[in-house]
Design an enzyme around this catalytic site. Sequence first.
Site, PDB file in Angstrom:
ATOM      1  N   CYS A 119       0.864  -1.177   0.000  1.00 45.73           N
ATOM      2  CA  CYS A 119       0.000   0.000   0.000  1.00 45.73           C
ATOM      3  C   CYS A 119       0.898   1.224   0.000  1.00 45.73           C
ATOM      4  O   CYS A 119       2.068   1.149   0.390  1.00 45.73           O
ATOM      5  CB  CYS A 119      -0.892   0.001   1.239  1.00 45.73           C
ATOM      6  SG  CYS A 119      -2.193   1.247   1.139  1.00 45.73           S
ATOM      7  N   CYS A 121      -0.040   4.118   1.660  1.00 46.87           N
ATOM      8  CA  CYS A 121      -0.477   5.096   2.673  1.00 46.87           C
ATOM      9  C   CYS A 121       0.628   5.544   3.616  1.00 46.87           C
ATOM     10  O   CYS A 121       0.590   6.671   4.110  1.00 46.87           O
ATOM     11  CB  CYS A 121      -1.695   4.601   3.440  1.00 46.87           C
ATOM     12  SG  CYS A 121      -1.443   3.075   4.322  1.00 46.87           S
ATOM     13  N   CYS A 129      -4.001   5.958   0.145  1.00 50.98           N
ATOM     14  CA  CYS A 129      -3.437   4.661  -0.243  1.00 50.98           C
ATOM     15  C   CYS A 129      -2.921   4.636  -1.677  1.00 50.98           C
ATOM     16  O   CYS A 129      -2.499   3.589  -2.178  1.00 50.98           O
ATOM     17  CB  CYS A 129      -4.472   3.568  -0.028  1.00 50.98           C
ATOM     18  SG  CYS A 129      -4.986   3.464   1.695  1.00 50.98           S
ATOM     19  N   LYS A 196     -12.551  -4.852   1.915  1.00 47.72           N
ATOM     20  CA  LYS A 196     -11.979  -3.997   2.953  1.00 47.72           C
ATOM     21  C   LYS A 196     -12.852  -2.765   3.115  1.00 47.72           C
ATOM     22  O   LYS A 196     -12.997  -1.961   2.195  1.00 47.72           O
ATOM     23  CB  LYS A 196     -10.559  -3.584   2.564  1.00 47.72           C
ATOM     24  CG  LYS A 196      -9.954  -2.605   3.564  1.00 47.72           C
ATOM     25  CD  LYS A 196      -8.507  -2.317   3.286  1.00 47.72           C
ATOM     26  CE  LYS A 196      -7.994  -1.264   4.244  1.00 47.72           C
ATOM     27  NZ  LYS A 196      -6.584  -0.943   4.019  1.00 47.72           N
ATOM     28  N   ARG A 206      -3.240   3.177  12.215  1.00 43.31           N
ATOM     29  CA  ARG A 206      -2.819   4.407  11.522  1.00 43.31           C
ATOM     30  C   ARG A 206      -1.814   5.186  12.355  1.00 43.31           C
ATOM     31  O   ARG A 206      -0.939   5.857  11.822  1.00 43.31           O
ATOM     32  CB  ARG A 206      -4.038   5.258  11.164  1.00 43.31           C
ATOM     33  CG  ARG A 206      -4.864   4.590  10.073  1.00 43.31           C
ATOM     34  CD  ARG A 206      -6.040   5.434   9.642  1.00 43.31           C
ATOM     35  NE  ARG A 206      -6.879   4.697   8.712  1.00 43.31           N
ATOM     36  CZ  ARG A 206      -8.067   5.101   8.300  1.00 43.31           C
ATOM     37  NH1 ARG A 206      -8.546   6.260   8.726  1.00 43.31           N
ATOM     38  NH2 ARG A 206      -8.772   4.384   7.447  1.00 43.31           N
ATOM     39  N   ARG A 221     -11.233   7.687   3.330  1.00 47.01           N
ATOM     40  CA  ARG A 221     -10.982   6.690   2.289  1.00 47.01           C
ATOM     41  C   ARG A 221     -12.272   6.153   1.652  1.00 47.01           C
ATOM     42  O   ARG A 221     -12.282   5.097   1.058  1.00 47.01           O
ATOM     43  CB  ARG A 221     -10.212   5.520   2.891  1.00 47.01           C
ATOM     44  CG  ARG A 221      -8.931   5.890   3.633  1.00 47.01           C
ATOM     45  CD  ARG A 221      -7.968   4.714   3.609  1.00 47.01           C
ATOM     46  NE  ARG A 221      -6.953   4.695   4.629  1.00 47.01           N
ATOM     47  CZ  ARG A 221      -5.894   5.502   4.683  1.00 47.01           C
ATOM     48  NH1 ARG A 221      -5.742   6.449   3.777  1.00 47.01           N
ATOM     49  NH2 ARG A 221      -4.995   5.365   5.640  1.00 47.01           N
ATOM     50  N   LYS A 252     -12.131  -7.582   5.965  1.00 45.35           N
ATOM     51  CA  LYS A 252     -11.523  -6.730   6.972  1.00 45.35           C
ATOM     52  C   LYS A 252     -12.330  -5.458   7.169  1.00 45.35           C
ATOM     53  O   LYS A 252     -12.687  -4.846   6.162  1.00 45.35           O
ATOM     54  CB  LYS A 252     -10.123  -6.372   6.466  1.00 45.35           C
ATOM     55  CG  LYS A 252      -9.393  -5.340   7.248  1.00 45.35           C
ATOM     56  CD  LYS A 252      -8.176  -4.890   6.500  1.00 45.35           C
ATOM     57  CE  LYS A 252      -7.627  -3.712   7.250  1.00 45.35           C
ATOM     58  NZ  LYS A 252      -6.484  -3.132   6.669  1.00 45.35           N
ATOM     59  N   SER A 278      -6.810  -3.555  14.153  1.00 43.92           N
ATOM     60  CA  SER A 278      -6.243  -2.915  15.345  1.00 43.92           C
ATOM     61  C   SER A 278      -7.296  -2.398  16.330  1.00 43.92           C
ATOM     62  O   SER A 278      -7.169  -2.610  17.534  1.00 43.92           O
ATOM     63  CB  SER A 278      -5.307  -1.794  14.920  1.00 43.92           C
ATOM     64  OG  SER A 278      -5.994  -0.822  14.161  1.00 43.92           O
ATOM     65  N   TYR A 317      -3.310  -9.676  16.122  1.00 44.84           N
ATOM     66  CA  TYR A 317      -2.140  -9.122  16.809  1.00 44.84           C
ATOM     67  C   TYR A 317      -1.710 -10.004  17.978  1.00 44.84           C
ATOM     68  O   TYR A 317      -0.618  -9.813  18.509  1.00 44.84           O
ATOM     69  CB  TYR A 317      -2.433  -7.681  17.257  1.00 44.84           C
ATOM     70  CG  TYR A 317      -2.578  -6.763  16.048  1.00 44.84           C
ATOM     71  CD1 TYR A 317      -1.451  -6.373  15.331  1.00 44.84           C
ATOM     72  CD2 TYR A 317      -3.828  -6.365  15.580  1.00 44.84           C
ATOM     73  CE1 TYR A 317      -1.567  -5.581  14.199  1.00 44.84           C
ATOM     74  CE2 TYR A 317      -3.950  -5.573  14.447  1.00 44.84           C
ATOM     75  CZ  TYR A 317      -2.815  -5.188  13.761  1.00 44.84           C
ATOM     76  OH  TYR A 317      -2.933  -4.423  12.623  1.00 44.84           O
TER      77      TYR A 317
END
Length: 331
Positions: A119, A121, A129, A196, A206, A221, A252, A278, A317
Amino acid sequence: MEKNFFPINQRRLRADRHIRELSAGVKLSHRSFIQPLFVDEAIQSPREVNGLNGVKVETIETVLQSIEHSIKSGIHKFLLFPVPAKQQETQFDFGYAVSVVKAIKSNFGEDVWLASDLCLCSYTTHGHCGILNDDHSRLENSKTAEVLAHYSSLLANAGVDCIAPSDMTDGRIGAIRSRLNSLNMEEVSIMSYAAKFSSQFYGPFRDACHSSPKSRGLQNRKTYQLSPGNMNDALASALRDEKEGADIIMVKPAALYTDIIAKVKAQTLRPVAAYHVSGEYAAVELLAAQGLLKRDAAHLEVWTALQRSGADIIISYAAAEAREWIENMEF
Ligand code: PBG
């Protein structure tokens, strides 16, 4: 009522942990898990990320140690997010990402399966992105796809096993697949962030990747990521990416989108990956930190829901903790 009628007692199958374990359709395995990794060119020592307990933004040296630790915990599959020191509008330097991939693959070789996020971004000054037009009102689709195809060839050449495009530019899967094939890199796979959604739940990420949109034009976005209410767009995007050559289809965020996981799974023969993102992860962590739920049991419950909905692959994670938690899971 009939004379011989016995109400079926569902509770027999709930009576003790043995019968509960036997009757549960979903049995998790750490083998389904991918651990995300963050590396940042601009830092000298690891940096914590607000909300992402247990995960740090690392240097090349420390990320190698983290991988070693994960391998000891039975996790061999990784998703890399390289953050370059310098941000630009068009001319990007992918050298750092290439050197991280090389360092990981030369240290661990086939012992790890390494996917790299693809990506722009964290490369762009505006945090979007892809490449924007002059007044920043629109994403330049074909220019972006071309740059991503080039970036993917550099990562593949550096030894990455899988390219994971998270940008949502139209046509990028086809562009990447044909670029890799034309360079004789057919064996490198593509995990497409296909469904997504434009989500609030990417906040901690981010922060980690300095990738919040901060443009004078586009403020968010929404013109390239999916609208949370749009099931048809999710299915259309997933099926299109599959047709263009995606090997793995990702949904996602994950926990808020289990209906999408189930529908995508029903329409594709490709493995489906669910990314517990996240913000979703941080929500569990913050509740656990307040003593409002049990951390391991809560993550296990989320993962169970993802697998029950049809996810073959789980990106978390807490992947490095999956084996121990799953082994000790209470049914
Ligand atoms: C970059 C990208 C994002 C995530 C993965 N790749 C953020 C975004 O699209 O803004 C989110 C991952 C997470 O929140 O855990 N395009």
